[in-house]
Design a protein around this motif. Structure first.
Motif, PDB file in Angstrom:
ATOM      1  N   GLY A 137       0.829  -1.200   0.000  1.00  0.00           N
ATOM      2  CA  GLY A 137       0.000   0.000   0.000  1.00  0.00           C
ATOM      3  C   GLY A 137       0.857   1.241   0.000  1.00  0.00           C
ATOM      4  N   PHE A 138       0.556   2.177  -0.872  1.00  0.00           N
ATOM      5  CA  PHE A 138       1.377   3.381  -0.938  1.00  0.00           C
ATOM      6  C   PHE A 138       0.547   4.650  -1.077  1.00  0.00           C
ATOM      7  N   GLU A 139      -0.761   4.510  -1.277  1.00  0.00           N
ATOM      8  CA  GLU A 139      -1.610   5.681  -1.477  1.00  0.00           C
ATOM      9  C   GLU A 139      -2.379   6.024  -0.218  1.00  0.00           C
ATOM     10  N   ASP A 140      -2.530   7.315   0.040  1.00  0.00           N
ATOM     11  CA  ASP A 140      -3.434   7.770   1.087  1.00  0.00           C
ATOM     12  C   ASP A 140      -4.851   7.769   0.545  1.00  0.00           C
ATOM     13  N   ILE A 141      -5.805   7.854   1.445  1.00  0.00           N
ATOM     14  CA  ILE A 141      -7.193   7.876   1.020  1.00  0.00           C
ATOM     15  C   ILE A 141      -7.948   8.876   1.877  1.00  0.00           C
ATOM     16  N   GLY A 142      -8.810   9.649   1.242  1.00  0.00           N
ATOM     17  CA  GLY A 142      -9.627  10.612   1.972  1.00  0.00           C
ATOM     18  C   GLY A 142     -10.943   9.982   2.376  1.00  0.00           C
ATOM     19  N   ARG A 143     -11.962  10.767   2.437  1.00  0.00           N
ATOM     20  CA  ARG A 143     -13.283  10.256   2.818  1.00  0.00           C
ATOM     21  C   ARG A 143     -13.772   9.249   1.774  1.00  0.00           C
ATOM     22  N   ILE A 144     -14.280   8.119   2.273  1.00  0.00           N
ATOM     23  CA  ILE A 144     -14.782   7.068   1.386  1.00  0.00           C
ATOM     24  C   ILE A 144     -16.280   7.287   1.170  1.00  0.00           C
ATOM     25  N   THR A 145     -16.651   7.639  -0.046  1.00  0.00           N
ATOM     26  CA  THR A 145     -18.063   7.890  -0.374  1.00  0.00           C
ATOM     27  C   THR A 145     -18.656   6.801  -1.254  1.00  0.00           C
ATOM     28  N   SER A 146     -17.804   5.842  -1.672  1.00  0.00           N
ATOM     29  CA  SER A 146     -18.315   4.760  -2.511  1.00  0.00           C
ATOM     30  C   SER A 146     -17.408   3.539  -2.392  1.00  0.00           C
ATOM     31  N   ILE A 147     -18.008   2.368  -2.554  1.00  0.00           N
ATOM     32  CA  ILE A 147     -17.285   1.101  -2.608  1.00  0.00           C
ATOM     33  C   ILE A 147     -17.862   0.274  -3.753  1.00  0.00           C
ATOM     34  N   SER A 148     -16.987  -0.296  -4.542  1.00  0.00           N
ATOM     35  CA  SER A 148     -17.465  -1.152  -5.617  1.00  0.00           C
ATOM     36  C   SER A 148     -16.573  -2.375  -5.739  1.00  0.00           C
ATOM     37  N   ALA A 149     -17.163  -3.493  -6.182  1.00  0.00           N
ATOM     38  CA  ALA A 149     -16.428  -4.722  -6.443  1.00  0.00           C
ATOM     39  C   ALA A 149     -16.608  -5.087  -7.907  1.00  0.00           C
ATOM     40  N   GLN A 150     -15.502  -5.464  -8.543  1.00  0.00           N
ATOM     41  CA  GLN A 150     -15.546  -5.789  -9.968  1.00  0.00           C
ATOM     42  C   GLN A 150     -14.955  -7.182 -10.178  1.00  0.00           C
ATOM     43  N   ASN A 151     -15.814  -8.115 -10.621  1.00  0.00           N
ATOM     44  CA  ASN A 151     -15.403  -9.496 -10.911  1.00  0.00           C
ATOM     45  C   ASN A 151     -14.638 -10.126  -9.739  1.00  0.00           C
ATOM     46  N   LEU A 152     -15.184  -9.984  -8.556  1.00  0.00           N
ATOM     47  CA  LEU A 152     -14.505 -10.444  -7.346  1.00  0.00           C
ATOM     48  C   LEU A 152     -14.661 -11.947  -7.188  1.00  0.00           C
ATOM     49  N   SER A 153     -13.544 -12.633  -6.919  1.00  0.00           N
ATOM     50  CA  SER A 153     -13.568 -14.076  -6.680  1.00  0.00           C
ATOM     51  C   SER A 153     -12.524 -14.404  -5.620  1.00  0.00           C
ATOM     52  N   PHE A 154     -12.717 -15.574  -4.967  1.00  0.00           N
ATOM     53  CA  PHE A 154     -11.781 -15.938  -3.903  1.00  0.00           C
ATOM     54  C   PHE A 154     -11.809 -17.444  -3.696  1.00  0.00           C
ATOM     55  N   ALA A 155     -10.597 -18.021  -3.468  1.00  0.00           N
ATOM     56  CA  ALA A 155     -10.470 -19.446  -3.132  1.00  0.00           C
ATOM     57  C   ALA A 155      -9.414 -19.588  -2.057  1.00  0.00           C
ATOM     58  N   TYR A 156      -9.681 -20.422  -1.035  1.00  0.00           N
ATOM     59  CA  TYR A 156      -8.689 -20.678   0.010  1.00  0.00           C
ATOM     60  C   TYR A 156      -7.596 -21.590  -0.514  1.00  0.00           C
ATOM     61  N   GLU A 157      -6.385 -21.404   0.001  1.00  0.00           N
ATOM     62  CA  GLU A 157      -5.258 -22.232  -0.401  1.00  0.00           C
ATOM     63  C   GLU A 157      -5.132 -23.443   0.513  1.00  0.00           C
ATOM     64  N   ASP A 158      -4.490 -24.493   0.001  1.00  0.00           N
ATOM     65  CA  ASP A 158      -4.191 -25.628   0.865  1.00  0.00           C
ATOM     66  C   ASP A 158      -2.833 -25.415   1.519  1.00  0.00           C
ATOM     67  N   GLY A 159      -2.312 -26.415   2.206  1.00  0.00           N
ATOM     68  CA  GLY A 159      -1.059 -26.266   2.936  1.00  0.00           C
ATOM     69  C   GLY A 159       0.136 -25.993   2.058  1.00  0.00           C
ATOM     70  N   ASN A 160       0.060 -26.310   0.742  1.00  0.00           N
ATOM     71  CA  ASN A 160       1.190 -26.097  -0.166  1.00  0.00           C
ATOM     72  C   ASN A 160       1.099 -24.786  -0.926  1.00  0.00           C
ATOM     73  N   GLY A 161       0.128 -23.955  -0.566  1.00  0.00           N
ATOM     74  CA  GLY A 161      -0.003 -22.654  -1.220  1.00  0.00           C
ATOM     75  C   GLY A 161      -0.832 -22.686  -2.484  1.00  0.00           C
ATOM     76  N   ALA A 162      -1.377 -23.850  -2.857  1.00  0.00           N
ATOM     77  CA  ALA A 162      -2.206 -23.958  -4.057  1.00  0.00           C
ATOM     78  C   ALA A 162      -3.678 -23.867  -3.674  1.00  0.00           C
ATOM     79  N   SER A 163      -4.500 -23.345  -4.582  1.00  0.00           N
ATOM     80  CA  SER A 163      -5.924 -23.222  -4.283  1.00  0.00           C
ATOM     81  C   SER A 163      -6.590 -24.584  -4.348  1.00  0.00           C
ATOM     82  N   HIS A 164      -7.760 -24.669  -3.744  1.00  0.00           N
ATOM     83  CA  HIS A 164      -8.490 -25.933  -3.743  1.00  0.00           C
ATOM     84  C   HIS A 164      -9.095 -26.245  -5.112  1.00  0.00           C
ATOM     85  N   GLY A 165      -9.010 -25.292  -6.016  1.00  0.00           N
ATOM     86  CA  GLY A 165      -9.532 -25.526  -7.354  1.00  0.00           C
ATOM     87  C   GLY A 165     -10.909 -24.953  -7.573  1.00  0.00           C
TER      88      GLY A 165
END
Length: 542
Positions: free
Chosen positions: A316-344
């Motif tokens: 992180g290197f940017e400052d942020i002022g007042r937050i007046t909006s939040i948006s998510a674009q094509n958000l996805s997430f998968a947990y990793e296993d013990g070897n750092g790979a995703s569960h698929g």
């Protein structure tokens, strides 16, 4: 000694001077006791009854004076200790809340440990200064007293004692490093223990060994370092006892021979036994002081780390002022296993949403569908996600954590009460605005509950047996007290009864419009929000 502690001691110069003066006078009385022993021995040998009562009178008066000086010393030392605790704790908690608390869910476990570290450090620092002063003064005065009677005996005692002191100091040379490691192991064990509690159900899904093994290793390392410290301190005590025995034997043999030859008076021989024993014990306080200093040095390093603000979080290197909006674009997430790979398989895919000030988003779905995970992404706790989160027009991955966390409030699934008063748990150790605090208590239904506690709003939470609902109300009071741009609540109403839940939620919705805030919260399906209007709902089961 760290800079903060030095400044606090300078501010406490009056109390410190009084305590040191009491220590010096007390050491001087020790010499008076030795002289009383000599005079008493001489009076008994000469059968001078009048002098005996005079010696007892002097001894009694000096004993009362010693008790008075000890009270003064302890009272002033306690004053210094309290000032150290208050100032260091305030600084450390400011640093912790600023850079650590918001990004970790184990603050409830870590903050008590911070306070314990500071309390122990302050107690040892104030005690060490007085112990070091008393030892130095006692050694000097007792040495002068013994030299005036038998100089050669002082030289012999000094030779034997310095030998024991040297060995003891050498054995304790690694105490600072071992002590510092010990405290870091304690912190890591707290962390891993909290992780085990949180992941006891999901441990195997997330690869249980990854969670359990570090915990076992930290405990094993802690025991090893603790054993080294105990071994060193035990050896130092053994050397101290051996030193005392050797010196006493030397006095009995050499002094007894002098008495038989008439070169040493019996009264001098008796007082020399007492004086050399006193000198030996006092000299051996030197390695104890060295040991205390070495341990204090290791702890000082720990406290200095707590008092040092963390550098800007990586990524992180940017400052942020007042937050007046939040948006998510094509958000996805998968947990990793013990070897750092995703569960698929992703926990969720292609989430797209947009929120503006005054709006509320409710995440709905069964347990395990990803509600908490999505909230942690919005809170910048989880970073390994696909897609983009835009806050206040800036990519969240580019925003400094400390700047971002100054704008939001994150309420985790389990109520996170810190080791402090109810007031501190709501204000988060900021200067109290009584009007805002009263408003927060009123909005969360705590107004009628607080007066029932022994100290009211200033009652430590550790003294209370709070229900889960009461704990959640205290956490929700932070949302009404603070001026946050975004409020993230993970099942923050789950333990509150349905009628109060609806009432508090309605008040929070009204505040969103008034303060132009954004609320994102997770909810089980039994939390009826459909009839409330002006609320966006994201069904995570789809």
């Amino acid at each position: 000694m760290n800079t903060e502690s030095k400044n606090i001691l300078k501010e406490s110069a009056g109390s410190l001077f009084t305590a040191v003066l009491a220590v010096c006078l007390g050491s001087g009385l020790g010499i008076l006791y030795l002289e009383c022993i000599r005079l008493l021995s001489d009076s008994v040998l000469t059968k001078n009854g009048g002098r005996i009562w005079g010696v007892f009178a002097v001894f009694s008066i000096s004993l009362m004076a010693s008790a008075l000086l000890l009270c003064v010393q302890n009272r002033k030392a306690l004053t210094i200790q309290q000032r150290l605790i208050e100032a260091l704790e305030r600084d450390a908690i400011d640093v912790w809340l600023g850079s650590n608390y918001r990004n970790r869910e184990n603050a409830g476990e870590m903050l008590p440990m911070i306070r314990n570290d500071i309390f122990t450090y302050s107690e040892q620092l104030s005690g060490f200064m007085l112990k070091m002063t008393g030892t130095a003064v006692s050694v000097v005065l007792t040495s002068i007293y013994v030299i005036l009677i038998q100089p050669w005996l002082w030289a012999l005692t000094l030779f034997l004692s310095l030998g024991a002191i040297s060995i003891s100091a050498y054995r304790g040379r690694k105490l600072p490093e071992q002590n510092e490691k010990l405290y870091y192991h304690m912190g890591a064990i707290y962390n891993h223990n909290a992780e085990l509690v949180r992941n006891r159900e999901a441990a195997y899904a997330l690869n249980g060994e990854r969670v359990v093994e570090p915990y076992r290793k930290e405990i094993a390392d802690y025991k090893i370092d603790q054993g080294k410290i105990l071994g060193t301190m035990t050896m130092q005590r053994i050397l101290g006892s051996a030193n005392t025995i050797l010196n006493t034997c030397a006095i009995l043999i050499i002094g007894g021979y002098g008495v038989s030859k008439g070169s040493i008076a019996i009264s001098d021989f008796i007082v020399l036994l007492a004086a050399v024993g006193f000198l030996t014990n006092t000299l051996y306080q030197i390695p104890a002081c060295i040991s205390d200093y070495q341990q204090l040095k290791g702890m000082d390093s720990r406290i200095s780390a707590l008092l040092t603000p963390q550098a800007t979080a990586p990524g992180g290197f940017e400052d942020i002022g007042r937050i007046t909006s939040i948006s998510a674009q094509n958000l996805s997430f998968a947990y990793e296993d013990g070897n750092g790979a995703s569960h698929g398989r992703n926990l969720f895919d292609n989430i797209n949403l947009e929120l503006k000030s005054g709006e509320c988003l409710v995440l709905r779905g069964a347990s395990g569908c990803g509600k908490s995970t999505l909230l942690k992404i919005f809170a910048d706790i989880l970073k390994g996600y696909g897609g983009t989160v835009i806050c206040g027009g800036k990519n969240l991955k580019n925003v400094r954590e400390d700047a971002f966390w100054g704008r939001i409030l994150y309420l985790s699934q389990e109520p996170q009460l810190i080791s402090g008063t109810i007031r501190e748990n709501i204000t988060m150790f900021q200067a109290t605005d009584e009007r805002k605090l009263h408003h927060a208590l009123e909005q969360t239904g705590l107004k009628d509950l607080i007066p029932k506690f022994e100290r009211g709003i200033d009652t430590p939470v550790s003294m209370l047996n709070l229900s889960s609902g009461e704990q959640q109300r205290i956490c929700l009071a932070r949302a009404f007290y603070g001026d946050h741009d975004v409020i993230l609540s993970d099942e923050g109403f789950s333990a509150i009864d349905p009628d109060s839940r609806r009432e508090i939620f309605g008040r929070l919705l009204a505040q969103l419009k008034e303060k132009s805030q954004i609320l994102i919260m997770s909810s089980h399906t039994d939390f009826d929000v459909d009839s409330m209007g002006s609320i966006k709902v994201l069904n995570m089961d789809m």
